[in-house]
Design a protein around this motif. Structure first.
Motif, PDB file in Angstrom:
ATOM      1  N   ALA A  26     126.474  60.360  23.501  1.00 40.72           N
ATOM      2  CA  ALA A  26     125.349  59.210  23.497  1.00 40.72           C
ATOM      3  C   ALA A  26     123.949  59.800  23.481  1.00 40.72           C
ATOM      4  O   ALA A  26     123.071  59.435  22.778  1.00 40.72           O
ATOM      5  CB  ALA A  26     125.543  58.396  24.885  1.00 40.72           C
ATOM      6  N   LEU A  27     123.793  60.961  24.097  1.00 39.48           N
ATOM      7  CA  LEU A  27     122.615  61.627  24.176  1.00 39.48           C
ATOM      8  C   LEU A  27     122.450  62.256  22.804  1.00 39.48           C
ATOM      9  O   LEU A  27     120.981  62.035  22.303  1.00 39.48           O
ATOM     10  CB  LEU A  27     122.852  62.899  25.299  1.00 39.48           C
ATOM     11  CG  LEU A  27     122.760  62.601  26.687  1.00 39.48           C
ATOM     12  CD1 LEU A  27     122.836  63.773  27.568  1.00 39.48           C
ATOM     13  CD2 LEU A  27     121.368  61.632  26.997  1.00 39.48           C
ATOM     14  N   LEU A  28     123.385  62.810  22.099  1.00 34.20           N
ATOM     15  CA  LEU A  28     122.808  63.318  20.944  1.00 34.20           C
ATOM     16  C   LEU A  28     122.701  62.214  19.758  1.00 34.20           C
ATOM     17  O   LEU A  28     121.825  62.494  19.043  1.00 34.20           O
ATOM     18  CB  LEU A  28     124.399  64.191  20.353  1.00 34.20           C
ATOM     19  CG  LEU A  28     124.108  64.794  19.493  1.00 34.20           C
ATOM     20  CD1 LEU A  28     123.256  65.791  19.158  1.00 34.20           C
ATOM     21  CD2 LEU A  28     125.535  65.735  18.780  1.00 34.20           C
ATOM     22  N   LYS A  29     123.091  61.131  19.902  1.00 35.17           N
ATOM     23  CA  LYS A  29     122.962  59.865  19.126  1.00 35.17           C
ATOM     24  C   LYS A  29     121.244  59.641  19.320  1.00 35.17           C
ATOM     25  O   LYS A  29     120.564  59.572  18.436  1.00 35.17           O
ATOM     26  CB  LYS A  29     123.626  58.774  19.579  1.00 35.17           C
ATOM     27  CG  LYS A  29     123.586  57.767  18.423  1.00 35.17           C
ATOM     28  CD  LYS A  29     124.664  56.565  19.047  1.00 35.17           C
ATOM     29  CE  LYS A  29     124.425  55.433  17.851  1.00 35.17           C
ATOM     30  NZ  LYS A  29     125.632  54.166  18.036  1.00 35.17           N
ATOM     31  N   ILE A  30     120.965  59.519  20.572  1.00 35.76           N
ATOM     32  CA  ILE A  30     119.547  59.161  21.047  1.00 35.76           C
ATOM     33  C   ILE A  30     118.675  60.355  20.469  1.00 35.76           C
ATOM     34  O   ILE A  30     117.718  60.018  19.777  1.00 35.76           O
ATOM     35  CB  ILE A  30     119.227  59.155  22.356  1.00 35.76           C
ATOM     36  CG1 ILE A  30     120.030  57.995  22.925  1.00 35.76           C
ATOM     37  CG2 ILE A  30     117.822  58.985  22.723  1.00 35.76           C
ATOM     38  CD1 ILE A  30     120.195  57.614  24.347  1.00 35.76           C
ATOM     39  N   ALA A  31     118.989  61.576  20.690  1.00 36.47           N
ATOM     40  CA  ALA A  31     118.148  62.766  20.190  1.00 36.47           C
ATOM     41  C   ALA A  31     117.981  62.627  18.709  1.00 36.47           C
ATOM     42  O   ALA A  31     116.935  62.862  18.131  1.00 36.47           O
ATOM     43  CB  ALA A  31     118.834  63.964  20.726  1.00 36.47           C
ATOM     44  N   CYS A  35     114.341  62.831  17.106  1.00 37.21           N
ATOM     45  CA  CYS A  35     113.981  64.034  16.375  1.00 37.21           C
ATOM     46  C   CYS A  35     113.499  63.603  15.005  1.00 37.21           C
ATOM     47  O   CYS A  35     112.439  63.973  14.240  1.00 37.21           O
ATOM     48  CB  CYS A  35     114.752  64.842  16.529  1.00 37.21           C
ATOM     49  SG  CYS A  35     114.826  65.792  18.106  1.00 37.21           S
ATOM     50  N   GLY A  36     114.505  62.687  14.353  1.00 39.92           N
ATOM     51  CA  GLY A  36     114.185  62.195  13.013  1.00 39.92           C
ATOM     52  C   GLY A  36     113.924  63.486  12.052  1.00 39.92           C
ATOM     53  O   GLY A  36     114.510  64.445  11.793  1.00 39.92           O
ATOM     54  N   THR A  37     112.619  63.347  11.364  1.00 41.53           N
ATOM     55  CA  THR A  37     112.190  64.346  10.508  1.00 41.53           C
ATOM     56  C   THR A  37     111.005  65.280  11.326  1.00 41.53           C
ATOM     57  O   THR A  37     110.423  65.987  10.502  1.00 41.53           O
ATOM     58  CB  THR A  37     111.725  63.681   9.133  1.00 41.53           C
ATOM     59  OG1 THR A  37     110.406  62.883   9.626  1.00 41.53           O
ATOM     60  CG2 THR A  37     112.830  63.211   8.510  1.00 41.53           C
ATOM     61  N   SER A  38     111.173  65.159  12.464  1.00 38.37           N
ATOM     62  CA  SER A  38     109.950  66.097  13.265  1.00 38.37           C
ATOM     63  C   SER A  38     110.260  67.573  13.271  1.00 38.37           C
ATOM     64  O   SER A  38     109.199  68.223  13.583  1.00 38.37           O
ATOM     65  CB  SER A  38     110.137  65.777  14.722  1.00 38.37           C
ATOM     66  OG  SER A  38     111.210  66.214  15.430  1.00 38.37           O
ATOM     67  N   GLY A  39     111.517  68.019  12.866  1.00 40.72           N
ATOM     68  CA  GLY A  39     111.766  69.379  12.735  1.00 40.72           C
ATOM     69  C   GLY A  39     112.414  69.926  13.995  1.00 40.72           C
ATOM     70  O   GLY A  39     112.505  71.065  14.080  1.00 40.72           O
ATOM     71  N   MET A  40     112.464  68.998  15.058  1.00 35.84           N
ATOM     72  CA  MET A  40     113.042  69.328  16.125  1.00 35.84           C
ATOM     73  C   MET A  40     114.478  69.374  16.206  1.00 35.84           C
ATOM     74  O   MET A  40     115.030  68.507  15.400  1.00 35.84           O
ATOM     75  CB  MET A  40     112.293  68.507  17.549  1.00 35.84           C
ATOM     76  CG  MET A  40     111.016  68.952  17.672  1.00 35.84           C
ATOM     77  SD  MET A  40     110.404  67.942  19.124  1.00 35.84           S
ATOM     78  CE  MET A  40     111.819  67.720  20.148  1.00 35.84           C
ATOM     79  N   ASP A  41     115.305  70.486  16.676  1.00 37.71           N
ATOM     80  CA  ASP A  41     116.674  70.171  16.956  1.00 37.71           C
ATOM     81  C   ASP A  41     117.223  69.180  17.807  1.00 37.71           C
ATOM     82  O   ASP A  41     117.047  69.421  18.963  1.00 37.71           O
ATOM     83  CB  ASP A  41     117.336  71.610  16.891  1.00 37.71           C
ATOM     84  CG  ASP A  41     118.787  71.771  16.751  1.00 37.71           C
ATOM     85  OD1 ASP A  41     119.463  70.713  16.463  1.00 37.71           O
ATOM     86  OD2 ASP A  41     119.170  72.835  16.948  1.00 37.71           O
ATOM     87  N   PRO A  42     117.975  68.274  17.638  1.00 39.28           N
ATOM     88  CA  PRO A  42     118.501  67.270  18.415  1.00 39.28           C
ATOM     89  C   PRO A  42     119.360  68.062  19.373  1.00 39.28           C
ATOM     90  O   PRO A  42     119.435  67.802  20.592  1.00 39.28           O
ATOM     91  CB  PRO A  42     119.162  66.246  17.784  1.00 39.28           C
ATOM     92  CG  PRO A  42     118.699  66.376  16.042  1.00 39.28           C
ATOM     93  CD  PRO A  42     118.243  67.892  16.115  1.00 39.28           C
TER      94      PRO A  42
END
Length: 192
Positions: A26-31, A35-42
């Motif tokens: 569930a946390l990975l889904k939210i992340a 994060c979308g296209t922000s470049g941050m790694d979920p």
């Protein structure tokens, strides 16, 4: 280690892994949504959240499932916002730093060009106008001698050499600034 301590450690590890297994998807889904296209790694964001959860494991374990999910979701969101703020601050700092460096470079280049136009004769005359101690230290340093060698040659401590060189540079700047700024055309003629 006693058997009961080992059993307790294994039990805590089992409960910790169970908490991670239950909430990670569930946390990975939210992340991923955050994060979308922000470049941050979920994955990194989830990992940070779970690390924080482990620090507060006993408190989380005592909460109900809904309260635990709410805490984990809020922690994940706060970690994401912290990263966004940090990136924004870093980006602004980079822009500011770039502007300051460009300005310093252009000012430094202009100042260097102005100082390079000082005639050699005027520069030598300014050196000759220094006090004997300042002139001696400055000339030796200009010849490539290190502070320690100058100290030995002049028979003074290295700190004194440093002070004399600082004072010599200041006096030279004072004597030559009118030539650089264009105010000393009449002085320049007298020095040549």
């Amino acid at each position: 280690m006693s058997e009961s301590t080992l059993h307790s450690m294994h039990e805590k590890r089992r409960r910790t892994e169970a908490l991670i297994q239950a909430h990670r998807p569930a946390l990975l889904k939210i992340a991923r949504r955050l994060c979308g296209t922000s470049g941050m790694d979920p994955e990194d964001l989830v990992q940070e959240t779970l690390e924080r959860a482990l620090v507060h494991f006993e408190r989380l374990e005592d909460k109900g499932v809904e309260a635990r999910e709410a805490w984990l979701g809020a922690t994940l969101t706060n970690r994401f916002l912290d990263h966004c703020r940090r990136r924004k601050t870093e980006a602004r700092a980079q822009q500011t730093l770039g502007a300051v460096q460009e300005q310093e470079t252009s000012l430094e280049g202009a100042a260097r060009e102005a100082w390079e136009r000082v005639p050699d004769a005027a520069f030598q005359e300014a050196i000759n106008r220094l006090d004997e101690k300042h002139r001696s230290a400055y000339v030796l340093h200009a010849q490539g001698h290190k502070y320690q060698a100058i100290s030995r040659q002049l028979g003074v401590p290295m700190g004194t050499v440093a002070t004399w060189l600082y004072q010599a540079r200041g006096r030279l700047k004072q004597l030559l600034t009118p030539l650089v700024s264009g105010e000393g055309k009449e002085q320049e003629a007298g020095w040549q």
